[in-house]
Design a protein around this motif. Structure first.
Motif, PDB file in Angstrom:
ATOM      1  N   ARG A 105      54.183   0.230 -80.319  1.00 29.58           N
ATOM      2  CA  ARG A 105      54.275   1.615 -80.027  1.00 29.58           C
ATOM      3  C   ARG A 105      55.666   1.933 -80.807  1.00 29.58           C
ATOM      4  N   ALA A 106      56.767   1.002 -81.142  1.00 24.85           N
ATOM      5  CA  ALA A 106      57.660   1.221 -81.762  1.00 24.85           C
ATOM      6  C   ALA A 106      57.530   1.496 -83.283  1.00 24.85           C
ATOM      7  N   ARG A 107      56.714   0.543 -83.852  1.00 24.44           N
ATOM      8  CA  ARG A 107      56.144   0.776 -85.174  1.00 24.44           C
ATOM      9  C   ARG A 107      55.245   2.276 -85.609  1.00 24.44           C
ATOM     10  N   ASN A 108      54.766   2.887 -84.628  1.00 20.84           N
ATOM     11  CA  ASN A 108      54.358   4.144 -84.750  1.00 20.84           C
ATOM     12  C   ASN A 108      55.179   5.413 -84.798  1.00 20.84           C
ATOM     13  N   ARG A 109      56.649   4.963 -84.492  1.00 24.89           N
ATOM     14  CA  ARG A 109      57.441   6.052 -84.456  1.00 24.89           C
ATOM     15  C   ARG A 109      58.133   6.450 -85.645  1.00 24.89           C
ATOM     16  N   VAL A 110      57.437   6.942 -86.314  1.00 25.20           N
ATOM     17  CA  VAL A 110      57.688   7.131 -87.994  1.00 25.20           C
ATOM     18  C   VAL A 110      58.464   8.309 -88.099  1.00 25.20           C
ATOM     19  N   THR A 111      59.332   8.366 -89.154  1.00 24.91           N
ATOM     20  CA  THR A 111      59.912  10.020 -89.406  1.00 24.91           C
ATOM     21  C   THR A 111      59.289  10.289 -90.598  1.00 24.91           C
ATOM     22  N   PRO A 112      58.300  11.329 -90.778  1.00 25.26           N
ATOM     23  CA  PRO A 112      57.747  11.481 -92.194  1.00 25.26           C
ATOM     24  C   PRO A 112      58.824  12.314 -93.008  1.00 25.26           C
ATOM     25  N   TYR A 113      58.620  12.223 -94.164  1.00 26.75           N
ATOM     26  CA  TYR A 113      59.791  13.050 -95.002  1.00 26.75           C
ATOM     27  C   TYR A 113      59.514  14.376 -94.924  1.00 26.75           C
ATOM     28  N   GLU A 114      60.440  15.218 -94.906  1.00 26.57           N
ATOM     29  CA  GLU A 114      60.551  16.418 -94.397  1.00 26.57           C
ATOM     30  C   GLU A 114      59.469  17.418 -95.101  1.00 26.57           C
ATOM     31  N   GLU A 115      58.841  17.003 -96.086  1.00 28.05           N
ATOM     32  CA  GLU A 115      58.008  18.133 -96.708  1.00 28.05           C
ATOM     33  C   GLU A 115      56.415  17.438 -96.261  1.00 28.05           C
ATOM     34  N   VAL A 116      56.487  16.524 -95.641  1.00 29.93           N
ATOM     35  CA  VAL A 116      54.860  15.761 -95.758  1.00 29.93           C
ATOM     36  C   VAL A 116      54.036  16.578 -94.855  1.00 29.93           C
ATOM     37  N   SER A 117      54.221  16.837 -93.579  1.00 30.51           N
ATOM     38  CA  SER A 117      53.604  17.546 -92.729  1.00 30.51           C
ATOM     39  C   SER A 117      52.839  18.660 -93.343  1.00 30.51           C
ATOM     40  N   GLY A 118      53.630  19.612 -93.663  1.00 34.68           N
ATOM     41  CA  GLY A 118      53.105  21.007 -94.425  1.00 34.68           C
ATOM     42  C   GLY A 118      52.494  20.691 -95.579  1.00 34.68           C
ATOM     43  N   ALA A 119      52.794  19.537 -96.479  1.00 35.56           N
ATOM     44  CA  ALA A 119      52.243  19.580 -97.741  1.00 35.56           C
ATOM     45  C   ALA A 119      50.497  19.078 -97.428  1.00 35.56           C
ATOM     46  N   LEU A 120      50.484  18.131 -96.316  1.00 39.75           N
ATOM     47  CA  LEU A 120      49.252  17.700 -95.880  1.00 39.75           C
ATOM     48  C   LEU A 120      48.340  18.725 -95.543  1.00 39.75           C
ATOM     49  N   GLN A 121      49.063  19.454 -94.681  1.00 44.83           N
ATOM     50  CA  GLN A 121      48.295  20.625 -94.069  1.00 44.83           C
ATOM     51  C   GLN A 121      47.541  21.674 -95.070  1.00 44.83           C
ATOM     52  N   ARG A 122      48.288  21.665 -96.440  1.00 39.04           N
ATOM     53  CA  ARG A 122      47.914  22.497 -97.351  1.00 39.04           C
ATOM     54  C   ARG A 122      46.879  21.833 -98.086  1.00 39.04           C
ATOM     55  N   LEU A 123      46.805  20.645 -98.438  1.00 37.78           N
ATOM     56  CA  LEU A 123      45.976  19.840 -99.046  1.00 37.78           C
ATOM     57  C   LEU A 123      44.704  19.598 -98.339  1.00 37.78           C
ATOM     58  N   ARG A 124      44.750  19.593 -96.990  1.00 35.34           N
ATOM     59  CA  ARG A 124      43.578  19.343 -96.104  1.00 35.34           C
ATOM     60  C   ARG A 124      42.521  20.689 -96.298  1.00 35.34           C
ATOM     61  N   GLU A 125      43.362  21.535 -96.548  1.00 33.89           N
ATOM     62  CA  GLU A 125      42.161  22.849 -96.561  1.00 33.89           C
ATOM     63  C   GLU A 125      41.401  22.609 -97.879  1.00 33.89           C
ATOM     64  N   ARG A 126      41.645  21.946 -98.770  1.00 35.03           N
ATOM     65  CA  ARG A 126      40.625  21.851 -99.953  1.00 35.03           C
ATOM     66  C   ARG A 126      40.229  20.468-100.094  1.00 35.03           C
ATOM     67  N   PHE A 127      41.042  19.313 -99.420  1.00 39.10           N
ATOM     68  CA  PHE A 127      40.236  17.997-100.038  1.00 39.10           C
ATOM     69  C   PHE A 127      40.290  17.319 -98.837  1.00 39.10           C
ATOM     70  N   VAL A 128      39.563  16.341 -98.792  1.00 42.20           N
ATOM     71  CA  VAL A 128      39.416  15.172 -97.568  1.00 42.20           C
ATOM     72  C   VAL A 128      40.571  14.277 -97.796  1.00 42.20           C
ATOM     73  N   LEU A 129      41.274  14.090 -96.961  1.00 41.65           N
ATOM     74  CA  LEU A 129      42.412  13.249 -96.880  1.00 41.65           C
ATOM     75  C   LEU A 129      42.310  12.021 -96.224  1.00 41.65           C
ATOM     76  N   VAL A 130      42.662  10.761 -96.579  1.00 41.84           N
ATOM     77  CA  VAL A 130      42.138   9.440 -96.134  1.00 41.84           C
ATOM     78  C   VAL A 130      43.626   8.881 -96.290  1.00 41.84           C
ATOM     79  N   ALA A 131      44.208   8.124 -95.264  1.00 41.14           N
ATOM     80  CA  ALA A 131      45.242   7.364 -95.417  1.00 41.14           C
ATOM     81  C   ALA A 131      44.664   5.792 -95.534  1.00 41.14           C
ATOM     82  N   VAL A 132      45.215   5.074 -96.453  1.00 38.59           N
ATOM     83  CA  VAL A 132      44.913   3.896 -96.901  1.00 38.59           C
ATOM     84  C   VAL A 132      46.206   2.844 -96.958  1.00 38.59           C
TER      85      VAL A 132
END
Length: 239
Positions: A105-132
């Motif tokens: 539970r504590a390990r999942n309390r991450v703080t993404p870099y400030e641009e990440v969420s918006g950038a992923l939303q943009r990229l998700r519209e064009r590409f398939v995104l997979v975390a590895v």
């Protein structure tokens, strides 16, 4: 380094490392280990009377050295260590499972870099995104839930990067061949060299302005953050 235009034109799948690519790793691991230790102090004081955070870490490393086949499974190593310690100190055998829940539970309390969420939303519209990830953060339990199509941890596929199992899992889940994939990560060896060896295009996220190591072929792209990645991949939409 390959011709950038040809790299970008063929990409349909983007795989992304997590720790130190989408969020800083050290603060979340440090906080999670402190939270776990506080929980152990309350629920397994026999253990914290003889161990501090550093010696618990040393025990995990020693167990991993004895069991190299578990090295990719960070959760399994931590659980195995706690089980050994619980047996040694005569503790409730269910304690390790409860402790792992606290840590995750504590390990999942991450703080993404400030641009990440918006950038992923943009990229998700064009590409398939997979975390590895070689780590054990559960993306669906983090602030980035819903930003990616799929996510895989090394412990799920049986091998950590630089082995290619995570990349193949992403390809299978997306139905897109690795020759049409771009991997994005911060580690020159585990991310960039590994992805190249798997037949992928590569993008190095160099947030700290570090020098590329000698003896390793450069990534196809180098960016300071995901905002720059969006500009490079979606130039017509990044004004």
């Amino acid at each position: 380094m390959r011709e950038e235009g040809s790299v970008l034109e063929q990409v349909e799948l983007i795989t992304l490392d997590l720790d130190d690519t989408l969020w800083p790793c050290f603060p979340v691991i440090h906080a999670a280990e402190q939270e776990l230790y506080a929980w152990l102090a309350e629920h397994a004081p026999q253990l914290t009377e003889v161990h501090d955070v550093d010696s618990l870490r040393a025990h995990r490393l020693e167990l991993a050295a004895r069991n190299p086949g578990l090295a990719h499974d960070l959760t399994g190593v931590r659980l195995g260590s706690l089980r050994e310690l619980a047996e040694t100190h005569g503790l409730d055998p269910q304690m390790p499972l409860r402790a792992i829940e606290v840590f995750r539970r504590a390990r999942n309390r991450v703080t993404p870099y400030e641009e990440v969420s918006g950038a992923l939303q943009r990229l998700r519209e064009r590409f398939v995104l997979v975390a590895v990830s070689n780590g054990n953060a559960q993306v669906a339990q983090t602030p980035l839930a819903g930003c990616l199509h799929h996510s895989f941890m090394a412990e799920e596929v049986g091998a950590a990067k630089p082995e290619p199992a995570l990349f193949h899992a992403a390809s299978k889940a997306s139905g897109i061949g690795l020759e049409r994939a771009l991997h994005v990560g911060d580690d020159p060896v585990r991310d960039i060299a590994a992805a190249r060896d798997a037949g992928m295009c590569t993008a190095w996220v160099n947030r700290d302005g570090g020098a590329w190591p000698e003896g390793i072929a450069a990534a196809d792209l180098q960016v300071d953050d995901l905002r720059q990645l969006v500009v490079r991949l979606l130039p017509d939409e990044s004004t």
